[in-house]
Structures are given as structure tokens and as C-alpha cells.
Design an enzyme around this catalytic site. Structure first.
Site, short mmCIF file in Angstrom:
data_model
loop_
_atom_site.label_atom_id
_atom_site.label_comp_id
_atom_site.label_asym_id
_atom_site.label_seq_id
_atom_site.Cartn_x
_atom_site.Cartn_y
_atom_site.Cartn_z
N CYS A 1 -24.05 119.38 11.87
CA CYS A 1 -25.49 118.98 11.74
C CYS A 1 -25.78 118.29 10.39
CB CYS A 1 -26.49 120.18 11.68
SG CYS A 1 -25.72 121.58 12.57
N GLU B 1 -30.12 111.17 15.37
CA GLU B 1 -28.80 112.06 15.37
C GLU B 1 -28.11 111.74 16.39
OE1 GLU B 1 -28.96 116.33 15.83
OE2 GLU B 1 -27.54 116.70 13.91
N GLU C 1 -32.37 126.35 12.68
CA GLU C 1 -31.27 125.47 11.80
C GLU C 1 -31.37 124.03 12.97
OE1 GLU C 1 -28.50 123.33 11.06
OE2 GLU C 1 -27.17 124.85 10.78
#
Ligand code: ADP
Length: 488
Positions: free
Chosen positions: A302, A399, A268
Site C-alpha cells: 500500500c 492505485e 489502513e
């Protein structure tokens, strides 16, 4: 609420009185060893490192830095417990232990909550209302599945795998440990878990709780350390399954290092979620959803809604309401119950966020920050908006993992789908509209594992979570979350 003065400035010039949670009831050791085979043992490495409170930069404890030998001991303890005890135990007995862990976690919720905020920097409101209850719920939920695997997968004869090596990040330290440990135990596997280097304390408290629960020795082992410790777990030949949550870069490394082995993996990884607001959306709720999606928990999520797409004809009103709301967000002491945005998890992470803010300015986007002041000590960042961004900007593509929102406008549904999907990630997305048909249209076309409609960042143990593309593969949570721990 403190009335600051008695003039007619009352309505504009007031603030909440401080409401800090006490820390007197918290018992932290000066030094923490490794939790291997049901006991805390000194590391072979003889090395310890300091873990701090990112809001004050004060030392909280010394934590063991496990080397390959330590990992080997932990994996062997897990393998031994798997072969001799856990694999053979009737599933309904296994389930009682998992249930007991959940109950103990509820009983000690306050302790876990405070330590989570002290070590991670997240607002106590969040660790109290989200992290700890959800972590306990995960154990409850998977306790229920342990003796029903044959019903979950009829005619498939599900089998456990053996030892699960689990590596977790610093944004939801206890919750991620629960996401990893609960399904592994329910499916009959044993565990070696490594928390992130900056947030080991709730995992070590969980080790104490697991010891107190009477879980057979070696079924769960918790080793602390840095990336090298994680790599030693991944590469250990007796590890049968790797479960990792963290950065895409490390995820790629892990995938390379297990290629050609029989190890199963779930990864993940990063995300860059689109939060999409149509002109028929309930604007005030949507603005609150955007704030919740990116600013609460400092953007350390996330699945944070770090890209905002707002339909052009409502852009002015949405952005003006967003700016107003930014001004009311309280940035500061994570232990204060009024705090909305706590401390950034580490100095390195704050540097990374600040670099991205500079990149955004250099790329020509217009920056807007709240006028709030931030504490002089500790790692803090003001909530930040970037207006007039475009698809090619790095702040739109990469990100940031901080309270930074990149805003774009769009005109048509086709355009926003194209833009939202045009990134390497595919973890989550949000849609705000009055029309159910638009929601269904978008959810079928957005390449994201989780899509929230008219809400954001909602979690439940029964819902699977996971990504597409560079956000990883495999699902955690729900029935789907059992599968990566089983062979059929
Ligand atoms: P972040 O950038 O969010 O800190 P990382 O991917 O660096 O994410 O870290 C997530 C977890 O992975 C942490 O527990 C970290 O110690 C661990 N880790 C870092 N490097 C490696 C590696 N090469 N192999 C295995 N685990 C690693």
C-alpha cells in the site's frame, strides 16, 4: 554464477544459477477447516474453495468458506474467552503467551517463509528477510507492552474493548496478521481474524502455532472466506472493534456499516506514494530506493513508491540509471533466492494491472518495460515505467498495486509539494536529498502518514504506521498501535 561461455562476452552474457528453496519440508493439509475456540472445526456452510500458487497456478489446498453462522460461532467463542479468561488474566501472564507465539514463529520461520511465497507469489528473499522476522518481532514487541499499559498511558486507566474483528489483505498475509493480533492480545482483547481469500495458508499455519502455544481456547479465532465473511465479522453485534487493512472501497463500506454503532475502527487503506528525488541526492542510492519502493514485492505494497518525482536537471541521468537497473531485475520463480520480482498475487490482480498499463498508453504516457522474459505459466508482470505522465493521468491518480511506476519531473520544492499532495491518498512518501533542512521542510508539508528520507519501505514494530485522507485512519505499530484497542 554460471559462466555461459568462455569468450569475451563473459561480462555481458552471464546469469545466476537457479537457487530454489526446497519445499519437501512443507506440510500442507489437503483441506483446512476453521479455527474456532482452539480447534479446527468443519464449516457450517459445508463449503470449501481452492487456494493456489500464483506462480504455477497449481492447487495448494482446499480452504473453508465461512458463512454467517460460522462467524457467529467464532465471535461467541472470542466473547466467551474474553469474559471468562483473557480479561481477568494478569497482564504479565498474557505477555508470556504473546512471547511464546513470537518464539514459535522464529522456530518455524522457514516453514512460514516458504508457504508465504508459495501462496502469495512474493520472492522468498522478501518473505525470509522481511515478512516472517518482522511478524515475529511484532509479537515480541507487543509482548513487552502487555504489563506496562499503565506506564504507557499514565493516569488514564486503559481498558480493553472486548472482541476485535480483524480483516486483512493478501500483500503481507502473515505480517498483517501479526500487526493485528499482537496489539489486540497485549491490550487484553480477543480476536476473530479473517485472512484474504487468496492467501489463507500462513494464517492457518499461525492458527496451528497458536494452538500449540497453549493460548487459552477462543482468544484467537481464524476464519477463512471472501468479502461476505468479512462483512459478517464487521456487522456482528458482539464485535467491539474493527481493524481493517485493504482497499479504500471496502474501507468506505465498512465505515458506513458501523456508523451509529459503538464499534471502534482502524482502517489502513490504499496509497499512491510520491518518491521525490532532488538534484543533490545520492543518485545511485536513490535509484536503488525507487526500485525497492515499487518493484520488489511486485508493487503489492500500500505504501509503494508508485509515483516518482525527479528534479528536472537530474531527470535524464536518473531515468537512464533506472532503465539499466530494470534490465538486471530477475522476474520469475518466487522460491528462487535470486528472484527480485515474483508472481502477481492473482489472475484478477494481473488483469487489473494490465488494464492500467493499457490506460497509461492510451493516456499518452511513454511506456518502458524491461526486456526480460516472464514465465509462460503463472501470473507475472514485467517491471514497467511510464515517462511523461501528468497529474491528470489515471495512472498517476489511482492505485495500481503492481510493478508500475509513473514518472514526472519538477523544478521547485513548492511545485513538488503541491503535486505530491494532489491525490486522494496520503499513506507514505519518500524524499532523497543531501540536505537535512529540505527533509524537514518536506516532511512537515507532505500529507502522508509515513515519510522515509534517503531510504524506503523500512519498518520496525516500534514505529507507528497509518494514513491521512482516503488512506484511512488510526495507527498500527508502536505505542500508538495500542490506543485503538483501548478505551480510556
Ligand atoms: P484488495 O482489493 O486489496 O483485495 P479488499 O479490500 O477487496 O482488497 O480485500 C481486503 C480484505 O477485505 C480481504 O480479506 C477481503 O476478503 C475483505 N473484504 C472484501 N469485501 C469486504 C466487505 N464488504 N466487508 C468486509 N471485508 C471485506
Amino acid at each position: 554464477m554460471n559462466k555461459e561461455n568462455t569468450t569475451n562476452e563473459f561480462f555481458t552474457d552471464w546469469k545466476y544459477a537457479a537457487a530454489p528453496e526446497g519445499t519437501e519440508h512443507i506440510k500442507l493439509n489437503k483441506q483446512y477447516d476453521l479455527f474456532i475456540n482452539g480447534k479446527f472445526v468443519k464449516p457450517n456452510s459445508k463449503k470449501y474453495y481452492t487456494t493456489i500458487n500464483p506462480a504455477t497456478e497449481e492447487k495448494l489446498a482446499e480452504v473453508a468458506d465461512a458463512n454467517e453462522k460460522d462467524v457467529d460461532l467464532a465471535v461467541n467463542a472470542a466473547k466467551n474467552a474474553y469474559d471468562k479468561v483473557w480479561k481477568k488474566m494478569p497482564a504479565k501472564e498474557r505477555s508470556k503467551y504473546i512471547f511464546r507465539i513470537a518464539r514459535l514463529m522464529q522456530e518455524r520461520a522457514r516453514e512460514f517463509t516458504v508457504i508465504e511465497s508459495m501462496n502469495g507469489g512474493k520472492p522468498i528473499r522478501e518473505s525470509r528477510d522481511v515478512d516472517v522476522p518482522l511478524a515475529a518481532n511484532h509479537f515480541f514487541y507487543y509482548a513487552g507492552w502487555a504489563d506496562k499499559l499503565d506506564y504507557a498511558f499514565p493516569n488514564k486507566k486503559p481498558q480493553s474493548l472486548g472482541v476485535a474483528g480483524q480483516i486483512i489483505p493478501w500483500n503481507f498475509p502473515l505480517l498483517m496478521a501479526a500487526w493485528k493480533i499482537a496489539p489486540a492480545l497485549a491490550t487484553g482483547n480477543t480476536v476473530v481474524l479473517k485472512p484474504a481469500e487468496t492467501t489463507p495458508l500462513t494464517a492457518l499455519k499461525l492458527a496451528e502455532l497458536i494452538r500449540d502455544s497453549g493460548l487459552p481456547d477462543g482468544v484467537v479465532n481464524i476464519v477463512t472466506g471472501f468479502g461476505k465473511t468479512g462483512a459478517a465479522i464487521v456487522n456482528h453485534p458482539k464485535v467491539n472493534k474493527v481493524a481493517f487493512t485493504g482497499s479504500t472501497d471496502v474501507g468506505k463500506l465498512i465505515q458506513k456499516s458501523i456508523a451509529g454503532t459503538n464499534k471502534k475502527a482502524t482502517l489502513e487503506l490504499g496509497g499512491k506514494a510520491a518518491n521525490i528525488i532532488f538534484d543533490d541526492a545520492p543518485i545511485d542510492q536513490a535509484v536503488e530506493g525507487i526500485v525497492n519502493g515499487i518493484f520488489f514485492n511486485q508493487g503489492h505494497v500500500c505504501c509503494a513508491g508508485s509515483r516518482l518525482f525527479v528534479q528536472e536537471n537530474v531527470a535524464d541521468i536518473v531515468i537512464s540509471k533506472l532503465k539499466q537497473r530494470l534490465e538486471t531485475l530477475i522476474v520469475g520463480n518466487p522460491l528462487d533466492k535470486n528472484t527480485d520480482i515474483g508472481a502477481i498475487n492473482s489472475k484478477e490482480q494481473l488483469q487489473k494491472i494490465n488494464e492500467f498499463i493499457k490506460i497509461g498508453i492510451d493516456e499518452g504516457a511513454e511506456m518502458y518495460q524491461s526486456s526480460c522474459s516472464i514465465p509462460s505459466k503463472g501470473f507475472f508482470c514485467k517491471p514497467t515505467l511510464f515517462l511523461h505522465t501528468s497529474q491528470s493521468h489515471r495512472i498517476v491518480q489511482e492505485e495500481i498495486f503492481g510493478p508500475v511506476l509513473a514518472i514526472q519531473t519538477f523544478r521547485t520544492i513548492e511545485e513538488v509539494i503541491e503535486k505530491a499532495n494532489n491525490i486522494p491518498y496520503g499513506l507514505s512518501a519518500g524524499v532523497w536529498t543531501d540536505k537535512g533542512s529540505k527533509i524537514f521542510n518536506l516532511t512537515s508539508k507532505l500529507r502522508a502518514g509515513v515519510i522515509w528520507a534517503n531510504t524506503y519501505n523500512k519498518f520496525d514494530p516500534s514505529s507507528p504506521f497509518g494514513g491521512y485522507k482516503e488512506s484511512g485512519f488510526g495507527r498500527e505499530g508502536g505505542l500508538h498501535g495500542l490506543m485503538p484497542y483501548l478505551s480510556f
